[in-house]
Write an enzyme that holds these catalytic residues in place. Structure first.
Site, mmCIF file in Angstrom:
data_model
loop_
_atom_site.group_PDB
_atom_site.id
_atom_site.type_symbol
_atom_site.label_atom_id
_atom_site.label_comp_id
_atom_site.label_asym_id
_atom_site.label_seq_id
_atom_site.Cartn_x
_atom_site.Cartn_y
_atom_site.Cartn_z
ATOM 1 N N PHE A 99 -8.737 -8.521 18.807
ATOM 2 C CA PHE A 99 -7.434 -7.863 18.667
ATOM 3 C C PHE A 99 -6.660 -8.422 17.474
ATOM 4 O O PHE A 99 -5.997 -7.686 16.747
ATOM 5 C CB PHE A 99 -6.630 -8.056 19.960
ATOM 6 C CG PHE A 99 -5.192 -7.653 19.857
ATOM 7 C CD1 PHE A 99 -4.186 -8.599 19.948
ATOM 8 C CD2 PHE A 99 -4.836 -6.333 19.637
ATOM 9 C CE1 PHE A 99 -2.856 -8.235 19.842
ATOM 10 C CE2 PHE A 99 -3.502 -5.963 19.533
ATOM 11 C CZ PHE A 99 -2.512 -6.930 19.638
ATOM 12 N N ARG A 104 0.835 -1.211 0.000
ATOM 13 C CA ARG A 104 0.000 0.000 0.000
ATOM 14 C C ARG A 104 0.872 1.265 0.000
ATOM 15 O O ARG A 104 0.534 2.264 -0.647
ATOM 16 C CB ARG A 104 -0.905 -0.001 1.238
ATOM 17 C CG ARG A 104 -1.873 1.180 1.325
ATOM 18 C CD ARG A 104 -2.372 1.392 2.730
ATOM 19 N NE ARG A 104 -1.262 1.728 3.630
ATOM 20 C CZ ARG A 104 -1.348 1.650 4.965
ATOM 21 N NH1 ARG A 104 -2.441 1.229 5.548
ATOM 22 N NH2 ARG A 104 -0.312 1.969 5.709
ATOM 23 N N ARG A 131 12.826 4.927 0.475
ATOM 24 C CA ARG A 131 12.882 3.601 1.128
ATOM 25 C C ARG A 131 12.217 2.590 0.203
ATOM 26 O O ARG A 131 11.099 2.801 -0.260
ATOM 27 C CB ARG A 131 12.168 3.647 2.484
ATOM 28 C CG ARG A 131 12.680 4.776 3.350
ATOM 29 C CD ARG A 131 12.155 4.706 4.749
ATOM 30 N NE ARG A 131 12.867 3.662 5.510
ATOM 31 C CZ ARG A 131 12.448 3.217 6.689
ATOM 32 N NH1 ARG A 131 11.320 3.653 7.197
ATOM 33 N NH2 ARG A 131 13.140 2.307 7.343
#
Ligand SMILES: O=C(O)CO[C@@H](C(=O)O)[C@@H](OCCCCCc1ccc2ccccc2c1)C(=O)NCCCCCc1ccc2ccccc2c1
Ligand SMILES: [Mg+2]
Ligand SMILES: [Mg+2]
Length: 340
Positions: free
Chosen positions: A258, A188, A198
């Site tokens: 989570f 993404r 980078r």
């Protein structure tokens, strides 16, 4: 979270969590019992380490020993770092609060956090000098920055007693959880990372479609760029079976949420990015409303399978017949459909 009963340093830690993580702070604060503080501190310690890694103003001969020895700072009440320019520098400036709360955790949690911190720091030094050339290099980089997080979290789940020992012992599945999230982020964030000079896209992939990875940001190379994008997304989709098997073992609802919420956000992101040239002109983000609807829905393995099935079918719809990886993408999606 009962903020009224928290010490000032623990309050500072939750404040730092909310300031440095949009995608993880809510699900971390919803964790049951002792896990909540342990995972909050685990996040902040690793975010501090990552902030040293990401800070391009720290010279490499300073950065390497800093990363290698970072875990030792957990035992040093005076350690903090005030010279970072990174957006998350607050975790380095307030590290004394983080390490104080770390030292107040039970030993079994401290052992996991310190061990993962040491391994991640050492792994990051390797990445600073080595490029991501092969797909094995890609898996290795993602193992260091995210796979190890999954392995550490799975150990914390079992150590807390809220999950069976097998959850923490099966490091391959836990590693794959992290790889799925990190590969999704790298796919993404192509343009954002390239603008920061980078490069995390593996050379063995992009060199099939361009002379330089930067060529993808030029509109005349858009067709080749999308073919490379689709190849990397296909590689990431191969991790879905591991993710489903890991989640299928979870018993505690707060731990399930989570783990599941970042995983379903990642598949939604991959679906939005698949065959989408907008990845090369900006950052493709899923809409807040869609994200909230998914978060509320990802509360059982059946619901998560339905969400995975939905996005996998959407991707199959978009596979171009002339895409060089179309057969492989179809086969990988087919395997996910059989499991959902
Ligand atoms: O700097 C940025 O803004 C972006 O950072 C990326 C980078 O620098 O590459 C990059 O930094 C990676 C190094 C630091 C990772 C620290 C971390 C992240 C999430 C956690 C969640 C819970 C507990 C501890 C955690 C530790 C980043 O944040 N990538 C996002 C994917 C990493 C996900 C890690 C992970 C792995 C397995 C998981 C399993 C279940 C739930 C959350 C999980 C979270
Ligand atoms: Mg970072
Ligand atoms: Mg980083």
């Amino acid at each position: 979270c009962d903020f009224n009963s928290m010490s000032p340093s623990l309050l500072t830690c939750y404040n730092l969590l909310n300031r440095t993580s949009r995608s993880f702070s809510a699900v971390i604060q919803a964790l049951d019992g002792e896990l909540r503080n342990a995972v909050c501190i685990f996040y902040l310690v690793l975010r501090a380490l990552d902030t040293v890694e990401d800070d391009m103003t720290i010279p490499i001969d300073i950065k390497i020993p800093m990363l290698k020895s970072f875990y030792k700072n957990l035992q040093d009440p005076d350690w903090k770092y005030m010279d970072s320019k990174d957006k998350d520098r607050c975790v380095l400036e307030s590290f004394q609060c983080i390490s104080k709360e770390f030292r107040e955790l039970e030993e079994m949690y401290r052992d996991v956090i310190s061990d993962i911190c040491q391994k991640m720091g050492l792994g990051m030094t390797e990445i600073l000098v080595k490029k991501v050339d092969t797909m094995a290099d890609w898996d290795q980089y993602c193992h260091y920055v995210a796979g190890l997080v999954g392995i550490g979290l799975a150990r914390l789940f079992s150590t807390s007693g809220l999950e069976e020992p097998i959850v923490g012992q099966d490091t391959q599945l836990a590693n794959d959880l992290g790889l799925f999230l990190q590969k999704t982020n790298i796919i993404r964030d192509y343009l954002e990372d390239y603008n920061d000079k980078r490069i995390f896209w593996p050379k063995v992939a992009w060199s099939k479609y361009a002379a330089d990875v930067g060529d993808f940001s030029k509109v005349e190379n858009q067709e080749q760029a999308v073919k490379c994008l689709n190849e990397l997304i296909t590689n990431a989709l191969e991790l879905i079976p591991s993710s489903l098997r890991f989640m299928g073992r979870l018993k505690n609802q707060s731990i399930f949420n989570f783990v599941a919420i970042p995983q379903v956000m990642a598949i939604a992101t991959l679906e939005r990015c698949y065959n989408n040239p907008k990845v090369f002109t900006g950052v493709v983000k899923i809409r807040k409303g869609e994200a909230v609807r998914m978060m509320l829905g990802a509360t059982s393995i059946e619901r998560v399978k339905a969400i995975m099935r939905h996005f996998t079918l959407q991707i199959i719809e978009k596979i171009p017949n002339d895409d060089p990886n179309s057969a492989k993408t179809r086969a990988v999606c087919q395997k996910s459909l059989e499991l959902t």
